[in-house]
Structures are given as C-alpha cells and as structure tokens.
Design a protein around this motif. Structure first.
Motif, PDB file in Angstrom:
ATOM      1  N   VAL A  59      19.932  32.026  18.351  1.00  0.00           N
ATOM      2  CA  VAL A  59      19.507  30.704  17.892  1.00  0.00           C
ATOM      3  C   VAL A  59      18.507  30.892  16.757  1.00  0.00           C
ATOM      4  CG1 VAL A  59      18.299  28.582  18.536  1.00  0.00           C
ATOM      5  CG2 VAL A  59      19.892  29.631  20.149  1.00  0.00           C
ATOM      6  N   GLU A  60      18.723  30.181  15.673  1.00  0.00           N
ATOM      7  CA  GLU A  60      17.829  30.255  14.526  1.00  0.00           C
ATOM      8  C   GLU A  60      16.567  29.431  14.781  1.00  0.00           C
ATOM      9  OE1 GLU A  60      18.181  31.925  11.605  1.00  0.00           O
ATOM     10  OE2 GLU A  60      20.041  32.824  12.356  1.00  0.00           O
ATOM     11  N   TRP A  61      15.434  29.940  14.316  1.00  0.00           N
ATOM     12  CA  TRP A  61      14.162  29.234  14.461  1.00  0.00           C
ATOM     13  C   TRP A  61      14.257  27.812  13.887  1.00  0.00           C
ATOM     14  CZ3 TRP A  61      10.023  28.139  16.833  1.00  0.00           C
ATOM     15  CH2 TRP A  61       8.954  27.519  16.216  1.00  0.00           C
ATOM     16  N   SER A  62      14.936  27.666  12.774  1.00  0.00           N
ATOM     17  CA  SER A  62      15.045  26.346  12.140  1.00  0.00           C
ATOM     18  C   SER A  62      15.728  25.323  13.048  1.00  0.00           C
ATOM     19  CB  SER A  62      15.792  26.450  10.812  1.00  0.00           C
ATOM     20  OG  SER A  62      17.107  26.927  11.016  1.00  0.00           O
ATOM     21  N   ARG A  63      16.580  25.785  13.952  1.00  0.00           N
ATOM     22  CA  ARG A  63      17.293  24.876  14.868  1.00  0.00           C
ATOM     23  C   ARG A  63      16.339  24.284  15.915  1.00  0.00           C
ATOM     24  NH1 ARG A  63      22.007  22.913  13.932  1.00  0.00           N
ATOM     25  NH2 ARG A  63      22.520  22.966  16.121  1.00  0.00           N
ATOM     26  N   VAL A  64      15.291  25.019  16.272  1.00  0.00           N
ATOM     27  CA  VAL A  64      14.354  24.509  17.290  1.00  0.00           C
ATOM     28  C   VAL A  64      13.058  24.012  16.676  1.00  0.00           C
ATOM     29  CG1 VAL A  64      15.332  25.867  19.171  1.00  0.00           C
ATOM     30  CG2 VAL A  64      13.467  26.814  17.850  1.00  0.00           C
ATOM     31  N   SER A  65      12.648  24.558  15.555  1.00  0.00           N
ATOM     32  CA  SER A  65      11.374  24.161  14.967  1.00  0.00           C
ATOM     33  C   SER A  65      11.416  22.745  14.407  1.00  0.00           C
ATOM     34  CB  SER A  65      10.943  25.137  13.876  1.00  0.00           C
ATOM     35  OG  SER A  65      11.842  25.131  12.806  1.00  0.00           O
ATOM     36  N   SER A  66      12.559  22.317  13.939  1.00  0.00           N
ATOM     37  CA  SER A  66      12.656  20.958  13.392  1.00  0.00           C
ATOM     38  C   SER A  66      12.408  19.910  14.484  1.00  0.00           C
ATOM     39  CB  SER A  66      14.004  20.735  12.725  1.00  0.00           C
ATOM     40  OG  SER A  66      15.053  20.925  13.655  1.00  0.00           O
ATOM     41  N   ALA A  67      12.680  20.269  15.726  1.00  0.00           N
ATOM     42  CA  ALA A  67      12.443  19.339  16.838  1.00  0.00           C
ATOM     43  C   ALA A  67      10.953  19.131  17.036  1.00  0.00           C
ATOM     44  CB  ALA A  67      13.072  19.880  18.126  1.00  0.00           C
ATOM     45  N   GLY A  68      10.166  20.177  16.839  1.00  0.00           N
ATOM     46  CA  GLY A  68       8.722  20.080  17.020  1.00  0.00           C
ATOM     47  C   GLY A  68       8.018  19.418  15.864  1.00  0.00           C
ATOM     48  N   ALA A  69       8.686  19.322  14.724  1.00  0.00           N
ATOM     49  CA  ALA A  69       8.069  18.737  13.531  1.00  0.00           C
ATOM     50  C   ALA A  69       8.207  17.226  13.481  1.00  0.00           C
ATOM     51  CB  ALA A  69       8.705  19.346  12.287  1.00  0.00           C
TER      52      ALA A  69
END
Length: 70
Positions: A59-69
């Motif tokens: 899983v790419e960081w960008s796939r989960v980090s956008s949820a936290g932003a």
C-alpha cells in the motif's frame, strides 16, 4: 476524528481491497497476528511499524495519508 484514526481506517480499507488478511500481513512482517490486530485495532503503533505495514502490504503512503489530511 483524529488524523491517526483516519489513517488506520484508510489502511484497513486498503488491506481489505487488496484481499490481505491480518494473518497474512503478520506473516509478512514476521510478527504475531495478535500484534497486527492490536496495532490496527488501537491505532497505537510506531512510524517504523506503519512503514513496515505499508511496505509488506504494498500500500502506498499516498493512499492512506490523504485520508488523514481531510
């Protein structure tokens, strides 16, 4: 909701979409199933553990980090 909770939620969603069980993730990480379940159940894990889970699951960081932003 805290950003960390949103990241955990997104990671769980990505694992499910990839068909990757906690047991399989644990095997890839060489930790117990209980550890993975505890980390993702409580959201209490280190950045090193998060990075390892992302790498092991593909899983790419960008796939989960956008949820936290949000």
């Amino acid at each position: 909701m805290f950003a960390s909770a949103l990241i955990v939620q997104a990671l769980r969603r990505e694992l499910k979409a990839a068909g990757l069980s906690y047991a399989e993730l644990a095997r890839r990480l060489r930790v117990s199933h209980a550890s993975v379940k505890r980390w993702l159940g409580s959201g209490n894990f280190t950045l090193k553990q998060l990075a390892a889970m992302l790498k092991a699951s593909g899983v790419e960081w960008s796939r989960v980090s956008s949820a936290g932003a949000a």
